[in-house]
Design a protein around this motif. Structure first.
Motif, PDB file in Angstrom:
ATOM      1  N   ILE A  14       0.860  -1.210  -0.098  1.00 64.70           N
ATOM      2  CA  ILE A  14      -0.156  -0.041  -0.102  1.00 64.70           C
ATOM      3  C   ILE A  14       0.865   1.249   0.036  1.00 64.70           C
ATOM      4  N   LYS A  15       1.830   1.274   0.859  1.00 63.58           N
ATOM      5  CA  LYS A  15       2.619   2.290   0.728  1.00 63.58           C
ATOM      6  C   LYS A  15       3.623   2.606  -0.475  1.00 63.58           C
ATOM      7  N   GLU A  16       3.941   1.624  -1.075  1.00 65.75           N
ATOM      8  CA  GLU A  16       4.770   1.872  -2.369  1.00 65.75           C
ATOM      9  C   GLU A  16       3.800   2.229  -3.318  1.00 65.75           C
ATOM     10  N   THR A  17       2.286   1.860  -3.308  1.00 67.94           N
ATOM     11  CA  THR A  17       1.311   2.248  -4.318  1.00 67.94           C
ATOM     12  C   THR A  17       1.177   3.572  -3.900  1.00 67.94           C
ATOM     13  N   MET A  18       0.880   4.020  -2.800  1.00 69.31           N
ATOM     14  CA  MET A  18       0.757   5.365  -2.515  1.00 69.31           C
ATOM     15  C   MET A  18       1.981   6.364  -2.868  1.00 69.31           C
ATOM     16  N   ARG A  19       3.149   5.871  -2.687  1.00 66.31           N
ATOM     17  CA  ARG A  19       4.482   6.750  -3.042  1.00 66.31           C
ATOM     18  C   ARG A  19       4.131   6.836  -4.706  1.00 66.31           C
ATOM     19  N   LEU A  20       3.908   5.951  -5.481  1.00 64.83           N
ATOM     20  CA  LEU A  20       4.108   6.152  -7.096  1.00 64.83           C
ATOM     21  C   LEU A  20       2.809   7.254  -7.114  1.00 64.83           C
ATOM     22  N   TYR A  21       1.607   6.816  -6.509  1.00 63.95           N
ATOM     23  CA  TYR A  21       0.421   7.467  -6.928  1.00 63.95           C
ATOM     24  C   TYR A  21      -0.460   8.184  -5.546  1.00 63.95           C
TER      25      TYR A  21
END
Length: 154
Positions: A14-21
């Motif tokens: 989730i954090k990596e997804t939110m980092r990208l978007y």
């Protein structure tokens, strides 16, 4: 609550997804005192804007920034990173008061889906088209294929 805390891999995804978007395209703050940056001085009452979408793609902080890598959020990786290098919920005294609730909500929804379905993307990261408004919005996303898991897999 213990189950949510145990979902460390899902949280990293989730954090990596939110980092990208990141959901918010920009964060504004007004300086109360001068800010000294190298040979420049930014005066009080200047409105500063931080763009998380650009910040989270800084090569110096996130090597290969366009690559999806949830291991960026392993504890040992985060320990070396500046605390304001990741701003999905802003930071400091004016950060989002709903950040924990939002993370629990994402974990609950995703873990429920993944418990009963296998998920396969029918596209690539390059298929994602976003537009920047007050909140980042997807104009185009790849399709997903959902397959119900057999009861023996659950």
């Amino acid at each position: 609550m213990e189950d949510f805390k145990a979902m460390v891999k899902l949280e990293r995804v989730i954090k990596e997804t939110m980092r990208l978007y990141p959901s918010v395209s920009g964060i504004t703050r007004t300086l109360k005192e001068p800010l000294y940056l190298s040979k420049y001085t930014i005066l009080p009452n200047t409105t500063m804007i931080v763009f998380p979408h650009m910040l989270h793609r800084d090569q110096n902080t996130y090597p290969n920034p366009k690559e999806f890598d949830p291991d960026r959020f392993l504890p040992e990786q985060c320990a070396e990173r500046h605390p304001y290098a990741y701003l999905i919920f802003s930071a400091g005294p004016r950060n989002c008061i709903g950040r924990k609730f939002a993370m629990y909500q994402m974990k609950a929804a995703l873990s429920t889906i993944l418990r009963y379905m296998s998920v396969e993307t029918l596209g690539t990261q390059q298929d994602i088209v976003i537009s920047t408004k007050l909140i980042l919005r997807a104009d185009n996303l790849p399709s997903l294929k959902l397959n119900q898991l057999k009861t023996t897999e659950i």
